[in-house]
Write an enzyme that holds these catalytic residues in place. Structure first.
Site, mmCIF file in Angstrom:
data_model
loop_
_atom_site.group_PDB
_atom_site.id
_atom_site.type_symbol
_atom_site.label_atom_id
_atom_site.label_comp_id
_atom_site.label_asym_id
_atom_site.label_seq_id
_atom_site.Cartn_x
_atom_site.Cartn_y
_atom_site.Cartn_z
ATOM 1 N N TYR A 73 0.794 -1.236 0.000
ATOM 2 C CA TYR A 73 0.000 0.000 0.000
ATOM 3 C C TYR A 73 0.828 1.290 0.000
ATOM 4 O O TYR A 73 0.284 2.372 0.207
ATOM 5 C CB TYR A 73 -1.009 -0.034 1.158
ATOM 6 C CG TYR A 73 -2.078 -1.073 0.896
ATOM 7 C CD1 TYR A 73 -3.135 -0.797 0.048
ATOM 8 C CD2 TYR A 73 -1.983 -2.347 1.437
ATOM 9 C CE1 TYR A 73 -4.097 -1.759 -0.246
ATOM 10 C CE2 TYR A 73 -2.928 -3.322 1.155
ATOM 11 C CZ TYR A 73 -3.980 -3.019 0.312
ATOM 12 O OH TYR A 73 -4.920 -3.979 0.017
ATOM 13 N N ARG A 189 -10.388 -2.553 -7.563
ATOM 14 C CA ARG A 189 -10.777 -2.066 -6.240
ATOM 15 C C ARG A 189 -9.969 -0.805 -5.981
ATOM 16 O O ARG A 189 -8.745 -0.829 -5.986
ATOM 17 C CB ARG A 189 -10.491 -3.133 -5.174
ATOM 18 C CG ARG A 189 -10.809 -2.680 -3.743
ATOM 19 C CD ARG A 189 -9.561 -2.366 -2.961
ATOM 20 N NE ARG A 189 -9.828 -2.023 -1.567
ATOM 21 C CZ ARG A 189 -8.929 -1.500 -0.740
ATOM 22 N NH1 ARG A 189 -7.690 -1.276 -1.143
ATOM 23 N NH2 ARG A 189 -9.253 -1.202 0.497
ATOM 24 N N PHE A 190 -10.628 0.329 -5.787
ATOM 25 C CA PHE A 190 -9.945 1.607 -5.593
ATOM 26 C C PHE A 190 -9.685 1.845 -4.106
ATOM 27 O O PHE A 190 -10.616 2.029 -3.318
ATOM 28 C CB PHE A 190 -10.757 2.758 -6.197
ATOM 29 C CG PHE A 190 -10.777 2.736 -7.706
ATOM 30 C CD1 PHE A 190 -9.754 3.328 -8.429
ATOM 31 C CD2 PHE A 190 -11.793 2.096 -8.391
ATOM 32 C CE1 PHE A 190 -9.745 3.295 -9.815
ATOM 33 C CE2 PHE A 190 -11.801 2.054 -9.781
ATOM 34 C CZ PHE A 190 -10.770 2.655 -10.499
ATOM 35 N N ASP A 191 -8.407 1.813 -3.741
ATOM 36 C CA ASP A 191 -7.976 2.008 -2.363
ATOM 37 C C ASP A 191 -8.141 3.476 -1.948
ATOM 38 O O ASP A 191 -7.972 4.383 -2.767
ATOM 39 C CB ASP A 191 -6.496 1.613 -2.262
ATOM 40 C CG ASP A 191 -5.925 1.801 -0.872
ATOM 41 O OD1 ASP A 191 -6.392 1.115 0.057
ATOM 42 O OD2 ASP A 191 -5.004 2.640 -0.713
ATOM 43 N N GLU A 216 -13.208 1.905 -1.978
ATOM 44 C CA GLU A 216 -13.120 1.889 -0.519
ATOM 45 C C GLU A 216 -13.333 3.312 -0.008
ATOM 46 O O GLU A 216 -12.378 4.063 0.179
ATOM 47 C CB GLU A 216 -11.741 1.368 -0.067
ATOM 48 C CG GLU A 216 -11.605 1.294 1.444
ATOM 49 C CD GLU A 216 -10.159 1.413 1.948
ATOM 50 O OE1 GLU A 216 -9.902 0.940 3.059
ATOM 51 O OE2 GLU A 216 -9.307 1.987 1.241
ATOM 52 N N ASP A 244 -22.439 7.936 -6.796
ATOM 53 C CA ASP A 244 -23.121 8.771 -7.781
ATOM 54 C C ASP A 244 -22.117 9.588 -8.590
ATOM 55 O O ASP A 244 -22.235 9.723 -9.811
ATOM 56 C CB ASP A 244 -24.117 9.689 -7.065
ATOM 57 C CG ASP A 244 -25.273 10.088 -7.959
ATOM 58 O OD1 ASP A 244 -25.615 9.299 -8.875
ATOM 59 O OD2 ASP A 244 -25.820 11.171 -7.755
ATOM 60 N N LYS A 278 -36.599 -0.561 6.255
ATOM 61 C CA LYS A 278 -35.662 -1.129 5.290
ATOM 62 C C LYS A 278 -34.322 -1.469 5.961
ATOM 63 O O LYS A 278 -34.050 -1.015 7.073
ATOM 64 C CB LYS A 278 -35.404 -0.116 4.159
ATOM 65 C CG LYS A 278 -36.603 0.131 3.258
ATOM 66 C CD LYS A 278 -36.201 0.993 2.071
ATOM 67 C CE LYS A 278 -37.326 1.140 1.075
ATOM 68 N NZ LYS A 278 -37.691 -0.116 0.410
ATOM 69 N N ASP A 298 -7.952 -4.651 6.888
ATOM 70 C CA ASP A 298 -7.791 -3.517 7.810
ATOM 71 C C ASP A 298 -8.622 -3.692 9.075
ATOM 72 O O ASP A 298 -8.134 -3.519 10.184
ATOM 73 C CB ASP A 298 -8.233 -2.206 7.128
ATOM 74 C CG ASP A 298 -7.256 -1.730 6.068
ATOM 75 O OD1 ASP A 298 -6.037 -1.884 6.259
ATOM 76 O OD2 ASP A 298 -7.719 -1.199 5.045
#
Length: 413
Positions: A73, A189-191, A216, A244, A278, A298
């Site tokens: 990372y 996957r966006f860290d 993330e 969005d 909900k 994590d």
């Protein structure tokens, strides 16, 4: 009858968004915080047949490129596929085996920050001389010691943060993401997605065309002292705003559901019904973009920043694997908690697939009391978690599986 793998092949499409529309994903996080200490690519490759047979559609792999830290990372040379997880050769062998078994490989995209190679402005390591993407200080945000613009998100402290507002940076990142796709990664996957504007994530997805993306976006839930607030609407709204702003192209990890669920299983199941009846996480508002999970490298593993109660794991998986959203199973729970837990998870996955529960399935919550939660999902399955005694109306349902503090029923034919 087609096997599960053959059915996937028939359905496969490279059309960006096809996977999101279908909503039939089940993800495996294929590592933990200690995986770099082992020949990880080789270890995982041996498990691919089992991963495919269990029904996972995508495996999230740890950062595959050269890093200053062994976990991956703190990236430096983005074009080097030699890492503490193994050699480039063993990575490519893993990717080829995943492709053979029709399981997609998810790349961990760490582009919020990058460790410099040489000292520049201010005497800090904010230049990248001598390696591919040889950026200068303009590529680093002014708030983290560079000569670029202010960050468009939150700072990851102690290291140079990349300035995504620079056109040359974005062009280089898109080129790198396209290269990762050509190497064999299909999903992203966006860290640390809080670190830069989601509009850039949109640009990167459009530029590299991954089959599936997840971000993330992790910030703290709302607490009153150490007590979790019942209402987490502002927390899930921030995640929804991020999704969005990616043009709805990315999903996001449902940290809201995780935070609520790990309190609920301690005898506070009333938390699992929001004021409108909900589910209370991102899943309750935008299920087709909510990637549910109970722990990751994590929150759990040896870091344990925010762990799910270990004696309630199966209640957690019963909830996320029967409910809408896109469920993720953590490596530690699937492979390191013993055969019994693994078999119970596989059984829940089988029920999800056989009853065609998907990311948009309906949820009708029947009970949400201190010690019991029950719901009907997709009008096809019924479930309960908690130590309270409960079962659905006789005659209509048959027991599909059960274990400690959980049960799932299928509709009778």
């Amino acid at each position: 009858m087609l096997s599960y793998i053959e059915m996937q092949t028939v359905e496969e499409s490279n059309d960006l968004g096809a996977v999101l529309r279908k909503g039939r994903e089940i993800l495996l996080q294929g590592f933990n915080w200690e995986s770099h200490k082992y020949d990880w690519w080789e270890n995982l490759e041996k498990k691919v047949p089992d991963i495919a047979k269990s029904g996972f559609t995508s495996v999230w792999l740890p950062p595959a490129t050269h890093s200053f830290s062994p976990e991956g990372y703190l990236p430096q040379n983005l074009y080097s596929l030699s890492s503490s997880y193994g050699s480039e050769q063993s990575l490519k062998a893993l990717l080829q085996t995943l492709e053979k078994y029709k399981v997609r490989a998810m790349a961990d995209i760490v582009i919020n920050h990058r460790i410099g190679t040489t000292q520049g402005h201010g005497g800090i390591y904010n230049r990248y001389d001598g390696i591919p993407l040889a950026w200068d200080e303009l590529a680093v945000t002014s708030c983290t010691g560079g000569l670029g613009n202010q960050s468009t998100g939150d700072n990851f402290h102690g290291v140079p943060n990349i300035d995504h507002s620079q056109e040359f940076v974005r062009k280089d990142i898109i080129g790198w993401l396209q290269w990762l796709r050509s190497v064999g990664f299909q999903d992203f996957r966006f860290d640390f997605a809080r670190g830069y504007s989601a509009k850039y994530v949109k640009e990167y997805i459009e530029g590299a065309n991954p089959i599936f993306s997840v971000g993330e976006y992790w910030d703290s839930c709302n607490y009153n002292g150490s007590i979790l607030d019942y209402n987490q609407d502002s927390h899930r709204q921030r995640i929804i705003n991020w999704i969005d702003a990616t043009g709805q192209l990315s999903t996001a990890f449902d940290f809201t559901t995780k935070g609520i669920l790990q309190e609920a299983v301690k005898g506070q199941f009333w938390r699992l019904r929001d004021p409108k009846g909900k589910p209370p996480g991102v899943m309750g508002w935008w299920p087709s973009r909510a990637v549910t999970f109970i722990d990751n490298h994590d929150t759990g593993s040896t870091q344990a920043h925010w762990p799910f109660p270990s004696d309630h794991i199966m209640e957690g998986y019963t909830y996320i694997l029967t409910h809408p959203g896109i469920p993720t199973v953590f490596y530690d729970h699937f492979y390191d908690c013993g055969d019994s837990i693994r078999e119970q998870i596989v059984k829940l996955m089988e029920i999800r697939r056989s009853e065609d529960i998907h990311s948009r399935s309906s949820v009708r919550i029947l009970e949400a009391q201190d010690n019991i939660y029950s719901a009907i999902i997709g009008e096809k399955i019924c479930m309960k978690i908690g130590d309270g005694s409960w079962c659905p109306a006789e005659g209509e349902w048959r027991l599909a599986t059960s274990g400690q503090r959980y049960a799932v029923w299928q509709k009778k034919e």
